[in-house]
Design a protein around this motif. Structure first.
Motif, short mmCIF file in Angstrom:
data_model
loop_
_atom_site.label_atom_id
_atom_site.label_comp_id
_atom_site.label_asym_id
_atom_site.label_seq_id
_atom_site.Cartn_x
_atom_site.Cartn_y
_atom_site.Cartn_z
N GLY A 98 11.38 -17.01 1.70
CA GLY A 98 12.25 -16.11 0.93
C GLY A 98 11.32 -15.83 -0.37
N GLY A 99 11.66 -14.68 -1.12
CA GLY A 99 10.94 -14.07 -1.91
C GLY A 99 10.83 -14.84 -3.55
N ARG A 100 12.46 -15.04 -3.52
CA ARG A 100 12.71 -15.54 -4.70
C ARG A 100 12.15 -17.20 -4.56
N ASN A 101 12.59 -17.90 -3.61
CA ASN A 101 12.06 -19.32 -3.57
C ASN A 101 10.52 -19.44 -3.62
N TRP A 102 9.65 -18.51 -3.00
CA TRP A 102 8.16 -18.81 -3.05
C TRP A 102 7.62 -18.28 -4.42
N THR A 103 8.29 -17.46 -5.17
CA THR A 103 7.98 -16.95 -6.38
C THR A 103 8.17 -18.25 -7.40
N VAL A 104 9.29 -19.01 -7.28
CA VAL A 104 9.60 -20.07 -8.05
C VAL A 104 8.50 -21.30 -7.52
N LEU A 196 -7.08 -24.51 -27.13
CA LEU A 196 -5.95 -23.74 -27.45
C LEU A 196 -5.29 -22.70 -26.44
N LEU A 197 -6.35 -22.03 -25.99
CA LEU A 197 -5.69 -20.86 -25.05
C LEU A 197 -5.13 -21.61 -23.64
N LEU A 198 -5.64 -22.71 -23.28
CA LEU A 198 -5.00 -23.32 -22.18
C LEU A 198 -3.55 -23.84 -22.59
N ALA A 199 -3.20 -24.46 -23.68
CA ALA A 199 -2.14 -25.06 -24.37
C ALA A 199 -1.18 -23.95 -24.30
N ALA A 200 -1.40 -22.63 -24.78
CA ALA A 200 -0.63 -21.67 -24.85
C ALA A 200 0.32 -21.12 -23.88
N TYR A 201 -0.77 -21.36 -22.63
CA TYR A 201 -0.27 -20.73 -21.21
C TYR A 201 0.96 -21.72 -20.59
N LEU A 202 0.86 -23.05 -20.80
CA LEU A 202 1.82 -23.92 -20.22
C LEU A 202 3.01 -23.62 -20.36
N PRO A 203 3.54 -23.62 -21.70
CA PRO A 203 5.10 -23.22 -21.75
C PRO A 203 5.46 -21.65 -21.37
N LEU A 204 4.52 -20.91 -21.00
CA LEU A 204 4.87 -19.78 -20.35
C LEU A 204 4.99 -19.77 -18.88
N ILE A 205 4.26 -20.69 -18.21
CA ILE A 205 4.37 -21.03 -16.73
C ILE A 205 5.83 -21.81 -16.57
N VAL A 206 6.27 -22.51 -17.47
CA VAL A 206 7.56 -23.24 -17.24
C VAL A 206 8.44 -22.14 -17.38
N ALA A 207 8.53 -21.23 -18.26
CA ALA A 207 9.41 -20.08 -18.42
C ALA A 207 9.70 -19.22 -17.32
N ALA A 208 8.54 -18.84 -16.85
CA ALA A 208 8.42 -17.96 -15.79
C ALA A 208 8.88 -18.67 -14.45
N THR A 209 8.78 -19.92 -14.40
CA THR A 209 9.37 -20.79 -13.27
C THR A 209 10.85 -20.93 -13.44
N VAL A 210 11.44 -20.89 -14.54
CA VAL A 210 12.79 -21.19 -14.61
C VAL A 210 13.69 -20.07 -14.52
N SER A 212 12.59 -17.33 -12.81
CA SER A 212 12.44 -16.81 -11.25
C SER A 212 13.52 -17.57 -10.53
N ALA A 213 13.79 -18.78 -10.87
CA ALA A 213 14.77 -19.60 -10.12
C ALA A 213 16.13 -19.30 -10.44
N ARG A 214 16.42 -19.00 -11.78
CA ARG A 214 17.76 -18.37 -12.16
C ARG A 214 18.26 -16.95 -11.65
N TYR A 215 17.26 -16.06 -11.72
CA TYR A 215 17.83 -14.80 -11.63
C TYR A 215 17.13 -13.87 -10.45
N MET A 216 16.19 -14.52 -9.71
CA MET A 216 15.54 -13.73 -8.51
C MET A 216 16.45 -13.91 -7.38
#
Length: 466
Positions: A98-104, A196-210, A212-216
């Motif tokens: 499923g598209g939503r499941n795999w995006t998560v 610093l660059l890598l640390a900035a992306y960790l919360p963004l990845i978590v937000a994208a995962t959440v 996608s799970a909630r709204y796709m």
């Protein structure tokens, strides 16, 4: 009357989906499709940033890291290779999970390479370790295949060029954004602070995962359609379009990874000077991709693609001249034009794919929803293969540049090879999709021909409108 969409359980499965039905589309399809498109862009955008991370981190790798230019090109080439190879299973995973499941799942997997880089990114780390982490960053590039396959199923044919262009462009721009972020960190904190660059992306990845799970949503009609993959792999147009997509997307991602390294090693730019320029091309190429899709919707993808390859050939000719004369202003200006053209070509080539399979469905005698369903399933499956092969173009560009620098100290030889490839792409586009076919009885002609009063079909390009 069209049945309403229905969600099944927690998995958010939509069991009925008919975007070609204008009533259904206006009533509820458009809203659902746009929501899924927006969230798909977020996840794919971060995926591209992670995939291209080494192209930015290479600017932080000074002499203390002990890695020469050829070694840096090879690191980004490995990331290109793995990202391209993983696009095949990722693209087919949409039908399986499923598209939503795999995006998560795919969004959450971006945490692995980002966290690994956060740990190892320091002088003294072995080249083998960096190589292993470069392999992990490939998962970011694979997101593209599943994202495009998924969004392709949500939109009607008349809007696919725009929708696929928006989805891919929003993802592609992740290359420019991570380069801008790297520029900001180098300017503010210096080139010794890559974490610093890598640390900035960790919360963004978590937000994208959440999100996608909630709204796709998952689309039930494309579930478990494994036969489409085999059928698409047997179709010659899948591999012809893959050849063309190497020239557009392979160029975009390959140059996006390599541009900063070329500026440093051929023109002697510092990390800050290189970083201040590298983001411009990927940014413009990403922003223009939806325009390429829209032009293809209006003028025909094959026509736009042909003229685009012709323009790319001219742009690379200027790059060769600039490289030979060591003219930095001409080199940068020509490269930026080339980036814009890769974006236009990305949009037009991906618009061609559903149009080709729709035309083939009509040629088989299918009409209406039956033709649309067949075109959706085969174009979605072929996109996984085409996206994978196109991604290998990024590997080819970085390996060609690596070899060129090893043998001559410049990228000129590699650029001459790229010029030849674009000429070949233009020739294939014309020969397969725009060359006029001979007159024949209507029943034997390719779809889209014009009937005469005598039942004959006038000479015209078979796939010019795709």
């Amino acid at each position: 009357m069209t049945a309403p969409t229905t969600a099944r359980g927690r998995g958010r499965w939509i069991e009925h989906w008919d975007p070609e039905d204008e009533g259904f589309w206006e009533r509820e399809g458009r809203r659902v499709a746009r929501r899924n498109l927006a969230l798909s862009v977020v996840s794919e955008h971060i995926g591209f940033s992670v995939w291209s991370m080494f192209s930015v981190l290479a600017l932080f790798m000074g002499p203390e890291y002990g890695i020469d230019p050829a070694g840096k090109f090879f690191l980004v080439a490995v990331a290109s290779l793995v990202g391209a190879a993983l696009r095949v299973p990722y693209g087919f995973a949409v039908a399986r999970f499923g598209g939503r499941n795999w995006t998560v799942i795919s969004a959450a997997m971006l945490l692995v390479p980002t966290a690994a880089l956060l740990v190892v990114m320091e002088p003294g780390t072995s080249y083998t370790t960096f190589m292993l982490v470069a392999v992990l960053t490939g998962v970011g590039g694979a997101n593209f295949a599943s994202s495009m396959t998924n969004i392709n199923s949500f939109y009607p044919l008349r809007l696919k060029g725009w929708a696929l262009g928006m989805n891919a462009g929003g993802g592609n721009i992740g290359v420019a954004v991570v380069q801008l972020a790297g520029l900001l960190i180098i300017a503010v904190a210096g080139s010794a602070q890559p974490r610093l660059l890598l640390a900035a992306y960790l919360p963004l990845i978590v937000a994208a995962t959440v999100l996608s799970a909630r709204y796709m949503d998952n689309l039930g009609p494309v579930r478990n359609d494994t036969g489409a993959a085999k059928e698409a792999a047997r179709d010659r147009h899948t591999w012809i379009m893959a050849f063309l997509y190497i020239g557009t997307f392979g160029s975009f991602i390959g140059y996006g990874f390599a541009f900063g390294l070329v500026l440093q090693n051929q023109f002697g730019r510092t990390p800050l000077q290189a970083a201040s320029l590298t983001f411009i091309g990927p940014l413009l190429g990403s922003l223009i991709r939806p325009v390429g899709g829209r032009l293809a919707d209006r003028l025909g993808g094959a026509r736009v693609t042909l003229w685009n390859f012709a323009a790319m050939t001219v742009a690379v000719a200027f790059i060769v001249a600039a490289s030979t004369r060591e003219s930095l202003p001409l080199f940068i200006a020509s490269f930026i034009v080339l980036f814009v053209l890769t974006g236009l070509g990305n949009g037009s080539t991906f618009k061609m794919i559903p149009g080709i399979f729709q035309a083939k469905a009509h040629a088989m005698g299918l009409t209406g929803e039956a033709a649309a369903v067949r075109a959706r399933r085969l174009s979605g499956a072929s996109m996984a293969l085409i996206g994978a092969v196109g991604g290998f173009g990024g590997l080819g560009i970085n390996m060609a540049l690596r070899q060129s620098f090893l043998t001559s100290g410049t990228g000129t030889g590699a650029f001459v090879v790229f010029l030849g490839y674009y000429v070949a792409c233009a020739a294939v586009t014309w020969a397969v999709y725009l060359r006029r076919t001979a007159s024949a009885p209507a029943a034997a002609t390719a779809p889209g021909g014009d009937r005469t009063a005598a039942g004959e079909t006038r000479e015209r390009p078979a796939y010019a409108e795709v």
